[in-house]
Design a protein around this motif. Structure first.
Motif, PDB file in Angstrom:
ATOM      1  N   TYR A  86       0.810  -1.219   0.000  1.00 35.22           N
ATOM      2  CA  TYR A  86       0.000   0.000   0.000  1.00 35.22           C
ATOM      3  C   TYR A  86       0.843   1.269   0.000  1.00 35.22           C
ATOM      4  N   SER A  87       2.032   1.195   0.547  1.00 32.20           N
ATOM      5  CA  SER A  87       2.905   2.360   0.630  1.00 32.20           C
ATOM      6  C   SER A  87       4.334   1.948   0.317  1.00 32.20           C
ATOM      7  N   ARG A  88       4.997   2.742  -0.481  1.00 32.52           N
ATOM      8  CA  ARG A  88       6.378   2.431  -0.828  1.00 32.52           C
ATOM      9  C   ARG A  88       7.309   2.673   0.353  1.00 32.52           C
ATOM     10  N   ASN A  89       6.992   3.654   1.174  1.00 29.43           N
ATOM     11  CA  ASN A  89       7.829   4.020   2.314  1.00 29.43           C
ATOM     12  C   ASN A  89       6.997   4.204   3.580  1.00 29.43           C
ATOM     13  N   PRO A  90       6.464   3.125   4.150  1.00 26.57           N
ATOM     14  CA  PRO A  90       5.620   3.297   5.334  1.00 26.57           C
ATOM     15  C   PRO A  90       6.365   3.826   6.554  1.00 26.57           C
ATOM     16  N   MET A  91       7.652   3.565   6.647  1.00 23.95           N
ATOM     17  CA  MET A  91       8.393   4.093   7.797  1.00 23.95           C
ATOM     18  C   MET A  91       8.481   5.612   7.712  1.00 23.95           C
ATOM     19  N   TYR A  92       8.729   6.143   6.525  1.00 26.25           N
ATOM     20  CA  TYR A  92       8.765   7.590   6.352  1.00 26.25           C
ATOM     21  C   TYR A  92       7.368   8.190   6.509  1.00 26.25           C
ATOM     22  N   LEU A  93       6.354   7.514   5.990  1.00 27.70           N
ATOM     23  CA  LEU A  93       4.973   7.965   6.166  1.00 27.70           C
ATOM     24  C   LEU A  93       4.630   8.042   7.646  1.00 27.70           C
ATOM     25  N   GLY A  94       5.034   7.040   8.408  1.00 30.17           N
ATOM     26  CA  GLY A  94       4.799   7.036   9.839  1.00 30.17           C
ATOM     27  C   GLY A  94       5.485   8.195  10.536  1.00 30.17           C
ATOM     28  N   LEU A  95       6.725   8.483  10.150  1.00 28.84           N
ATOM     29  CA  LEU A  95       7.439   9.605  10.746  1.00 28.84           C
ATOM     30  C   LEU A  95       6.759  10.936  10.426  1.00 28.84           C
ATOM     31  N   VAL A  96       6.286  11.087   9.202  1.00 29.75           N
ATOM     32  CA  VAL A  96       5.613  12.336   8.807  1.00 29.75           C
ATOM     33  C   VAL A  96       4.291  12.494   9.566  1.00 29.75           C
ATOM     34  N   LEU A  97       3.521  11.429   9.697  1.00 36.85           N
ATOM     35  CA  LEU A  97       2.270  11.508  10.446  1.00 36.85           C
ATOM     36  C   LEU A  97       2.534  11.860  11.915  1.00 36.85           C
ATOM     37  N   ALA A  98       3.569  11.256  12.484  1.00 39.59           N
ATOM     38  CA  ALA A  98       3.918  11.574  13.873  1.00 39.59           C
ATOM     39  C   ALA A  98       4.339  13.042  14.001  1.00 39.59           C
ATOM     40  N   LEU A  99       5.056  13.557  13.010  1.00 36.96           N
ATOM     41  CA  LEU A  99       5.434  14.977  13.037  1.00 36.96           C
ATOM     42  C   LEU A  99       4.220  15.888  12.920  1.00 36.96           C
ATOM     43  N   PHE A 100       3.254  15.521  12.079  1.00 28.99           N
ATOM     44  CA  PHE A 100       2.016  16.311  11.989  1.00 28.99           C
ATOM     45  C   PHE A 100       1.319  16.339  13.346  1.00 28.99           C
ATOM     46  N   GLY A 101       1.250  15.199  14.004  1.00 25.15           N
ATOM     47  CA  GLY A 101       0.643  15.145  15.327  1.00 25.15           C
ATOM     48  C   GLY A 101       1.410  15.981  16.330  1.00 25.15           C
ATOM     49  N   TRP A 102       2.736  15.871  16.328  1.00 21.47           N
ATOM     50  CA  TRP A 102       3.573  16.660  17.230  1.00 21.47           C
ATOM     51  C   TRP A 102       3.390  18.156  16.964  1.00 21.47           C
ATOM     52  N   GLY A 103       3.373  18.549  15.704  1.00 27.20           N
ATOM     53  CA  GLY A 103       3.173  19.960  15.368  1.00 27.20           C
ATOM     54  C   GLY A 103       1.833  20.456  15.837  1.00 27.20           C
ATOM     55  N   SER A 104       0.820  19.640  15.707  1.00 26.74           N
ATOM     56  CA  SER A 104      -0.513  20.017  16.169  1.00 26.74           C
ATOM     57  C   SER A 104      -0.527  20.188  17.681  1.00 26.74           C
ATOM     58  N   ILE A 105       0.147  19.296  18.384  1.00 24.38           N
ATOM     59  CA  ILE A 105       0.223  19.429  19.841  1.00 24.38           C
ATOM     60  C   ILE A 105       0.983  20.691  20.218  1.00 24.38           C
ATOM     61  N   CYS A 106       2.102  20.961  19.543  1.00 25.06           N
ATOM     62  CA  CYS A 106       2.888  22.162  19.855  1.00 25.06           C
ATOM     63  C   CYS A 106       2.077  23.427  19.623  1.00 25.06           C
ATOM     64  N   LEU A 107       1.290  23.460  18.565  1.00 24.93           N
ATOM     65  CA  LEU A 107       0.525  24.667  18.273  1.00 24.93           C
ATOM     66  C   LEU A 107      -0.754  24.763  19.098  1.00 24.93           C
ATOM     67  N   THR A 108      -1.260  23.648  19.578  1.00 26.64           N
ATOM     68  CA  THR A 108      -2.453  23.665  20.409  1.00 26.64           C
ATOM     69  C   THR A 108      -2.094  24.008  21.846  1.00 26.64           C
ATOM     70  N   PHE A 109      -1.022  23.449  22.324  1.00 25.64           N
ATOM     71  CA  PHE A 109      -0.610  23.671  23.709  1.00 25.64           C
ATOM     72  C   PHE A 109       0.793  24.266  23.748  1.00 25.64           C
ATOM     73  N   TYR A 110       0.967  25.401  23.117  1.00 24.97           N
ATOM     74  CA  TYR A 110       2.306  25.957  22.995  1.00 24.97           C
ATOM     75  C   TYR A 110       2.919  26.269  24.340  1.00 24.97           C
ATOM     76  N   ARG A 111       2.138  26.510  25.360  1.00 24.79           N
ATOM     77  CA  ARG A 111       2.703  26.782  26.681  1.00 24.79           C
ATOM     78  C   ARG A 111       3.161  25.506  27.367  1.00 24.79           C
ATOM     79  N   LEU A 112       2.542  24.398  27.062  1.00 28.42           N
ATOM     80  CA  LEU A 112       2.858  23.134  27.719  1.00 28.42           C
ATOM     81  C   LEU A 112       3.920  22.341  26.975  1.00 28.42           C
ATOM     82  N   CYS A 113       4.048  22.568  25.685  1.00 28.39           N
ATOM     83  CA  CYS A 113       4.905  21.758  24.824  1.00 28.39           C
ATOM     84  C   CYS A 113       6.374  22.069  25.015  1.00 28.39           C
TER      85      CYS A 113
END
Length: 113
Positions: A86-113
């Motif tokens: 289904y994906s040529r690079n699932p490990m890289y896809l996983g890292l990018v999805l985790a970064l999107f989640g991390w970025g969302s957390i940083c921007l949602t809770f910028y004081r806590l992050c």
């Protein structure tokens, strides 16, 4: 000398990008946003990314080859089954999805992050 010897490993790149994202969230608090369920979505993206990445690594282990992109001399087979159909690079896809989640957390809770 192999040309891959001098490159930065993908996991190190992700860590560097995560630190930069954290820094940007501290420097620019005006980027803060929040909506109902934003935390749940962010955590879901991180979990999904980690699961996809682990499935990719599991397929490499099952095929008895290395998941390390810098160890080309230890590659023993081409993996095309499991998540790789289904994906040529699932490990890289996983890292990018985790970064999107991390970025969302940083921007949602910028004081806590």
């Amino acid at each position: 000398m192999n040309s891959l010897e001098l490159k930065v490993p993908p996991v190190a790149q992700v860590i560097i990008i995560a630190i930069v994202m954290y820094g940007v969230s501290k420097i620019m608090p005006s980027l803060q946003f929040s909506f109902n369920g934003s935390t749940l979505i962010a955590i879901g993206l991180i979990v999904l990314g980690l699961c996809i990445g682990m499935m990719g690594i599991a397929q490499f282990r099952k095929a008895q080859t290395t998941p390390n992109p810098q160890a080309l001399d230890r590659v023993s087979s081409l993996v095309t089954s499991g998540i790789y159909q289904y994906s040529r690079n699932p490990m890289y896809l996983g890292l990018v999805l985790a970064l999107f989640g991390w970025g969302s957390i940083c921007l949602t809770f910028y004081r806590l992050c």
